[in-house]
Write a protein that holds these residues in place. Sequence first.
Motif, PDB file in Angstrom:
ATOM      1  N   UNK A 138       0.874  -1.183   0.000  1.00 61.31           N
ATOM      2  CA  UNK A 138       0.000   0.000   0.000  1.00 61.31           C
ATOM      3  C   UNK A 138       0.909   1.231   0.000  1.00 61.31           C
ATOM      4  N   UNK A 139       0.651   2.169  -0.902  1.00 58.00           N
ATOM      5  CA  UNK A 139       1.448   3.403  -0.935  1.00 58.00           C
ATOM      6  C   UNK A 139       1.105   4.247   0.284  1.00 58.00           C
ATOM      7  N   UNK A 140       2.123   4.913   0.844  1.00 59.83           N
ATOM      8  CA  UNK A 140       1.852   5.714   2.042  1.00 59.83           C
ATOM      9  C   UNK A 140       2.436   7.115   1.929  1.00 59.83           C
ATOM     10  N   UNK A 141       1.690   8.067   2.476  1.00 60.91           N
ATOM     11  CA  UNK A 141       2.129   9.467   2.475  1.00 60.91           C
ATOM     12  C   UNK A 141       1.877  10.063   3.853  1.00 60.91           C
ATOM     13  N   UNK A 142       2.613  11.115   4.169  1.00 59.79           N
ATOM     14  CA  UNK A 142       2.421  11.818   5.432  1.00 59.79           C
ATOM     15  C   UNK A 142       2.030  13.260   5.137  1.00 59.79           C
ATOM     16  N   UNK A 143       0.903  13.681   5.694  1.00 62.03           N
ATOM     17  CA  UNK A 143       0.432  15.060   5.469  1.00 62.03           C
ATOM     18  C   UNK A 143       0.168  15.697   6.833  1.00 62.03           C
ATOM     19  N   UNK A 144       1.051  16.608   7.207  1.00 60.62           N
ATOM     20  CA  UNK A 144       0.966  17.226   8.530  1.00 60.62           C
ATOM     21  C   UNK A 144       0.935  18.742   8.401  1.00 60.62           C
ATOM     22  N   UNK A 145       0.406  19.408   9.416  1.00 58.62           N
ATOM     23  CA  UNK A 145       0.481  20.877   9.458  1.00 58.62           C
ATOM     24  C   UNK A 145       1.764  21.352  10.151  1.00 58.62           C
TER      25      UNK A 145
END
Length: 272
Positions: A118-125
């Motif tokens: 599964x492709x994974x990404x991190x999206x944070x403020x």
Amino acid sequence: MSALERLFPGNLPRLVMFDLDGTLVDSVPDLAAAVDTMLAQMGREPAGIEAVREWIGNGARVLVRRALAGSFDHAHIDEAQTEHALELFSAAYAAHHALTQVYPGVHETLKWLHKKRVKMALITNKPERFVAPLLDQMGLGRYFKWIIGGDTLPQQKPDPAALLFVMKMAKVKAQHALFIGDSRSDVQAAKAAGVTCIALSYGYNHGRPIAEESPALVIDDLRALMPGCFDPATGITLAHGNSPAHRDSIVVVTRKLWMKVIKALARWRWRA
Ligand SMILES: O=C(O)COP(=O)(O)O
Ligand SMILES: [Mg+2]
């Protein structure tokens, strides 16, 4: 059944995008320490960890402004003071990541998703420059192909821009993507991007239960994503390793069989 089997029957999502603070790592002790260092350098009283927990979620600038205001509402704080405070906060936070901890089950769940391709990404403020060093320090860096910080794009969550950007890069459509977060900005960004959202109950949603934002599912532990770790009837996350499905999993059964064969061989050799 797992939370993923419930929300994506028949197929795993192709892309899972994660929030960071309050979802993968409990970073509030270090953020609170940096806020209090900043306030002390400005001759002010400390804010304390409980207040800071409620102020996290809209990036460093807003956190600093809330700390200067001593409240969630920061509309009256001026820009020059914000800039000065942000510099002090950033220097203190860059020097201090020692108290941050990965939440239980995060390592094993990311490892499992990685194994399932599964492709994974991190999206944070969180500002971008803090993100990669923190992930590496926590042993999480290798899982994410895309990392978007709060200042990587002109918009930050709850704007869906980062999610849309990552989906485009990954060539994955919204119906095959999942966002996992802990706060209202996460749920709102996912909804605006047309992406299913799972929320963690233990994070920082400005002191409010995240269920109020109506994500597709609220879980108490990231391991609920894995097979045999979630009871859809009760919504309860079963401890990984204690669930019936895990006990009877093919891996466990095979391992038990091999142990029997090895013991039998050892006995046979000893007799001969
Ligand atoms: O820096 C923040 O305010 C919160 O960061 P997050 O988006 O990873 O929860
Ligand atoms: Mg968060």
